[in-house]
Design an enzyme around this catalytic site. Structure first.
Site, short mmCIF file in Angstrom:
data_model
loop_
_atom_site.label_atom_id
_atom_site.label_comp_id
_atom_site.label_asym_id
_atom_site.label_seq_id
_atom_site.Cartn_x
_atom_site.Cartn_y
_atom_site.Cartn_z
N ARG A 29 2.69 62.06 51.24
CA ARG A 29 2.49 63.00 52.37
C ARG A 29 2.79 62.35 53.71
O ARG A 29 2.90 63.05 54.72
CB ARG A 29 1.05 63.50 52.43
CG ARG A 29 0.46 63.86 51.13
CD ARG A 29 0.97 65.19 50.64
NE ARG A 29 0.52 65.35 49.27
CZ ARG A 29 1.00 66.20 48.41
NH1 ARG A 29 1.99 66.99 48.75
NH2 ARG A 29 0.51 66.27 47.20
N LYS A 71 0.10 48.43 47.01
CA LYS A 71 -0.74 47.94 48.11
C LYS A 71 -1.15 46.47 47.94
O LYS A 71 -1.24 45.74 48.92
CB LYS A 71 -1.98 48.82 48.27
CG LYS A 71 -1.64 50.23 48.77
CD LYS A 71 -2.91 51.06 48.96
CE LYS A 71 -2.56 52.49 49.35
NZ LYS A 71 -3.76 53.31 49.58
N ASN A 94 -1.97 48.92 53.44
CA ASN A 94 -1.32 50.24 53.42
C ASN A 94 -0.45 50.46 54.67
O ASN A 94 0.25 51.45 54.76
CB ASN A 94 -2.34 51.38 53.30
CG ASN A 94 -3.06 51.66 54.59
OD1 ASN A 94 -3.20 50.78 55.44
ND2 ASN A 94 -3.52 52.88 54.76
N ALA A 132 -15.42 51.34 42.15
CA ALA A 132 -15.26 49.99 42.70
C ALA A 132 -13.79 49.56 42.61
O ALA A 132 -13.49 48.38 42.47
CB ALA A 132 -16.15 49.00 41.95
N ASP A 177 -7.14 52.72 55.44
CA ASP A 177 -7.78 53.79 54.67
C ASP A 177 -9.25 53.94 55.05
O ASP A 177 -9.73 55.05 55.26
CB ASP A 177 -7.66 53.50 53.16
CG ASP A 177 -6.24 53.67 52.65
OD1 ASP A 177 -5.50 54.50 53.22
OD2 ASP A 177 -5.87 52.98 51.68
N GLY A 197 -9.61 50.09 44.15
CA GLY A 197 -8.96 49.78 45.42
C GLY A 197 -9.50 50.62 46.56
O GLY A 197 -9.67 50.12 47.68
N THR A 209 2.22 52.73 49.57
CA THR A 209 1.35 53.54 48.72
C THR A 209 1.40 53.05 47.29
O THR A 209 2.03 52.01 47.00
CB THR A 209 1.68 55.05 48.86
OG1 THR A 209 0.67 55.80 48.17
CG2 THR A 209 3.05 55.40 48.31
P1 ATR Z 1 -7.92 53.25 43.35
O1 ATR Z 1 -7.01 52.24 43.97
O2 ATR Z 1 -7.47 54.68 43.57
O3 ATR Z 1 -9.34 53.05 43.69
P2 ATR Z 1 -8.28 51.97 40.82
O4 ATR Z 1 -8.28 50.66 41.51
O5 ATR Z 1 -7.55 52.10 39.54
O6 ATR Z 1 -7.71 53.10 41.76
O7 ATR Z 1 -9.81 52.44 40.62
C1 ATR Z 1 -10.17 53.62 40.01
C2 ATR Z 1 -11.67 53.81 40.10
O8 ATR Z 1 -12.00 55.04 39.44
C3 ATR Z 1 -12.47 52.75 39.38
O9 ATR Z 1 -13.71 52.63 40.02
C4 ATR Z 1 -12.60 53.35 37.97
O10 ATR Z 1 -13.68 52.83 37.24
P3 ATR Z 1 -13.44 51.50 36.30
O11 ATR Z 1 -13.37 50.34 37.25
O12 ATR Z 1 -14.63 51.46 35.42
O13 ATR Z 1 -12.16 51.73 35.57
C5 ATR Z 1 -12.86 54.78 38.34
N1 ATR Z 1 -12.58 55.74 37.28
C6 ATR Z 1 -11.38 56.28 36.97
N2 ATR Z 1 -11.50 57.17 35.97
C7 ATR Z 1 -12.82 57.19 35.61
C8 ATR Z 1 -13.59 57.89 34.66
N3 ATR Z 1 -13.04 58.78 33.83
N4 ATR Z 1 -14.91 57.67 34.61
C9 ATR Z 1 -15.50 56.79 35.44
N5 ATR Z 1 -14.82 56.08 36.38
C10 ATR Z 1 -13.50 56.28 36.47
#
Ligand code: ATR
Length: 292
Positions: free
Chosen positions: A25, A75, A96, A138, A111, A140, A71
């Site tokens: 976007r 990152k 970012n 927890a 962000d 990114g 993006t």
């Molecule tokens: P981003 O950069 O968008 O934060 P990421 O680093 O892959 O993406 O993190 C995704 C987050 O969503 C994590 O906190 C992940 O939990 P885990 O560390 O346990 O994987 C969480 N997440 C994604 N899908 C999930 C689900 N179905 N249930 C619970 N937590 C989920």
């Protein structure tokens, strides 16, 4: 703000890199501001393969770009490629927004400040009293949010993540930079515990996004004056926000963060402060509706 040596000049070009890049976007947002402010500049998009980020950033400098955005999924790779990063980017471990300054590549992570700017604009009194915050996730996105939140009037931040180990690593990394950070960890099964004292709950996971399962959390005990925020913006009203609205809680959607995170980059490359207006929000929202 209009120092051309630092903030660019007529003909300035910026770019977003990612993969895939077609749905990004940022070109829409920066293109809107360029037009609205009548600036002679351009904002492009470029698809970059994983592993190629550092080389592409060097090419972009040689091509005369002032900087740009990064993006998914680049990152962290961009963070590694930078010569200098801001403290919040260091805590996030992710960049970012980048720009070239002399021989150096600089990186920031906007962000989190975008989130806080949207929060403070929508609910200006949110941290008038020391705030207690619950972060769900927890990854990114959570990393990006925590440092800017800790800059505000915050009493405590509890983090709950499906994988507890990842929450522990996140908190350890933040404490390495900010030793007094008031962070605690909650098991995933306790993510909805003790909400009666929570002033701000933020979903930083992708749960609730179109095509993903919703975040299951019981908001019935949430502090009545509490704010429930989501960083997901497709749909704009996620199941979490719908549940919070249903209970009469205050809410904050993810679109404002997307718009506000773009402000510092634009200002740096193009030398003008852009405004996040209702008209811009409508413009981006219309695009989201058209694509989903
Ligand atoms: P981003 O950069 O968008 O934060 P990421 O680093 O892959 O993406 O993190 C995704 C987050 O969503 C994590 O906190 C992940 O939990 P885990 O560390 O346990 O994987 C969480 N997440 C994604 N899908 C999930 C689900 N179905 N249930 C619970 N937590 C989920």
């Amino acid at each position: 703000m209009n120092d051309p040596a630092r903030t660019g000049h007529p003909g300035t070009r910026a770019v977003i890199i990612g993969r895939p890049i077609t749905h990004a976007r940022s070109p829409l947002i920066h293109g809107y501001w360029l037009k609205q402010l009548g600036l002679d500049g351009a904002y492009d998009r470029r698809e970059v393969m994983p592993g190629a980020v550092a080389a592409v950033l060097r090419e972009l400098r040689a091509e005369g770009y002032a900087g740009g955005n990064v993006t998914v999924p680049h990152k962290e790779e961009a963070f590694m490629a930078c010569d200098r990063v801001t403290e919040r980017a260091r805590i996030a471990g992710a960049v970012n927004t980048f720009w070239f300054e002399g021989p150096e590549l600089h990186g920031d992570n906007t962000d989190g400040i975008g989130f806080v700017a949207h929060l403070s604009e929508t609910w200006p009194e949110w941290d008038r009293e020391p705030a207690e915050i619950r972060i769900i996730g927890a990854g990114g996105a959570a990393r990006g949010l925590i440092a800017p939140l800790l800059d505000r009037n915050v009493k405590a931040i509890s983090v709950s993540n499906r994988s507890r180990e990842r929450a522990e690593t996140l908190c350890d990394d933040i404490r390495a930079v900010l030793p007094a950070a008031p962070l605690t960890i909650l098991d995933w099964s306790d993510r909805g515990a003790h909400l009666g004292t929570v002033d701000l709950l933020v979903n930083t996971t992708s749960m609730g996004m179109n095509g993903q399962s919703p975040l299951e959390i019981d908001l019935s005990a949430m502090k009545p004056s509490g704010i429930v925020a989501d960083i997901v913006y497709v749909p704009l009203e996620t199941p979490l926000l719908a549940a919070a609205n249903h209970r009469g809680l205050r809410t904050l959607d993810g679109l404002g963060m997307l718009l506000h995170q773009a402000v510092p980059g634009f200002e740096r490359w193009f030398g003008q402060h852009p405004s996040v207006t209702q008209a811009l929000r409508q413009h981006v929202f219309a695009d989201l509706l058209a694509q989903h």
